[in-house]
Design an enzyme around this catalytic site. Structure first.
Site, short mmCIF file in Angstrom:
data_model
loop_
_atom_site.label_atom_id
_atom_site.label_comp_id
_atom_site.label_asym_id
_atom_site.label_seq_id
_atom_site.Cartn_x
_atom_site.Cartn_y
_atom_site.Cartn_z
N GLY A 158 -3.10 -7.76 3.34
CA GLY A 158 -3.19 -8.80 4.59
C GLY A 158 -3.77 -9.88 4.34
CG HIS A 210 -3.52 -6.19 -1.49
ND1 HIS A 210 -3.38 -4.97 -1.40
CD2 HIS A 210 -2.31 -6.86 -1.68
CE1 HIS A 210 -2.06 -4.59 -1.62
NE2 HIS A 210 -1.17 -5.70 -1.54
CD GLU A 264 -1.58 -12.26 -3.17
OE1 GLU A 264 -0.42 -12.58 -3.40
OE2 GLU A 264 -2.09 -11.45 -2.49
CG ASP A 311 3.07 -7.65 -3.40
OD1 ASP A 311 2.67 -7.04 -2.46
OD2 ASP A 311 2.79 -8.93 -3.50
CG ASP A 312 7.48 -5.82 1.00
OD1 ASP A 312 8.77 -5.42 0.73
OD2 ASP A 312 6.88 -5.95 2.05
#
Length: 240
Positions: free
Chosen positions: A78, A105, A108, A186-187
């Site tokens: 998120g 995560h 980034e 990733d997604d």
């Protein structure tokens, strides 16, 4: 041959006001059914979506813990820039106490400190993205020494402007330093790609050589959330 899937029950539940615990149960049952139907080993990683804040994260964690024996790890994803990992230290302490592996995560949307914090305070053994690590030789050496996996998502990083283009991505330099880079989608629903695309299109565009792409695949097995026996069994079924 083997896949790890991750999901945020709070994110999935939010739109239609579903029970997060029910979402977790449904995802687990669906993944197990798919694994049987396609004869593919699947492990699941629960996500705490930091975007919703630490209290929602606590509720998300409680929902995931109801299926604790059917998940292998916890992730923090998120809004990295505005919701730092320091807000979730207790969440991840509990996850480690129940025996889950940890991936986060970091590096980034935020900088180096986000990665250091994930390693030191959250107990991460893998880092999602980790792009900012290229700025700190000491951090890269630390990650190499501890065999911290890097979950690289080349296409996603271009799409989010984390890097300006594939050729600018630090994945090749990470590999040259001996870091355990792996290739990930990733997604895929957002990025519109498959894992095959990352290996056959994105990785060459990021200047990875065929040997480095093969190394990334070997790294994936090294850092997979599997027992050593499971890794050996999987490797034994494949040509060298």
């Amino acid at each position: 041959d083997y896949v790890e899937l991750r999901f945020s029950p709070w994110f999935m539940a939010e739109t239609n006001k579903l029970d997060p615990a029910g979402v977790v149960e449904a995802v687990v049952e669906g993944a197990e059914e798919g694994a049987r139907d396609f004869e593919l080993k699947v492990n699941l990683i629960g996500i705490i979506s930091r975007t919703y804040g630490p209290e929602a994260g606590r509720q998300e964690l409680e929902a995931l813990l109801q299926q604790r024996d059917r998940l292998v790890a916890l992730d923090l994803a998120g809004d990295e820039a505005n919701c730092p990992g320091q807000l979730f230290v207790k969440h991840f302490q509990r996850a480690r106490e129940v025996g889950w592996q940890i991936t986060v995560h970091a590096g980034e949307a935020a900088g180096l400190q986000s990665i250091w914090q994930a390693l030191r305070e959250l107990g991460a053994v893998r880092i999602g993205h980790a792009v900012a690590a290229i700025e700190d030789p000491a951090l890269m050496d630390h990650m190499a020494e501890l065999q911290i996996g890097i979950e690289t998502s080349l296409t996603s990083n271009v799409q989010t402007s984390t890097v300006p283009d594939y050729a600018s991505h630090p994945a090749r330099r990470f590999l040259e330093r001996g870091l355990l880079v792996t290739l990930n989608t990733d997604d895929p629903g957002i990025s519109g790609i498959s894992l095959r695309h990352e290996y056959e299109v994105a990785a060459p565009a990021a200047c990875l050589t065929p040997d480095q792409i093969r190394q990334a695949q070997r790294n994936a097995l090294t850092v997979a959330f599997l027992s050593e026996d499971e890794k050996a069994a999987l490797l034994a079924t494949k040509p060298s």
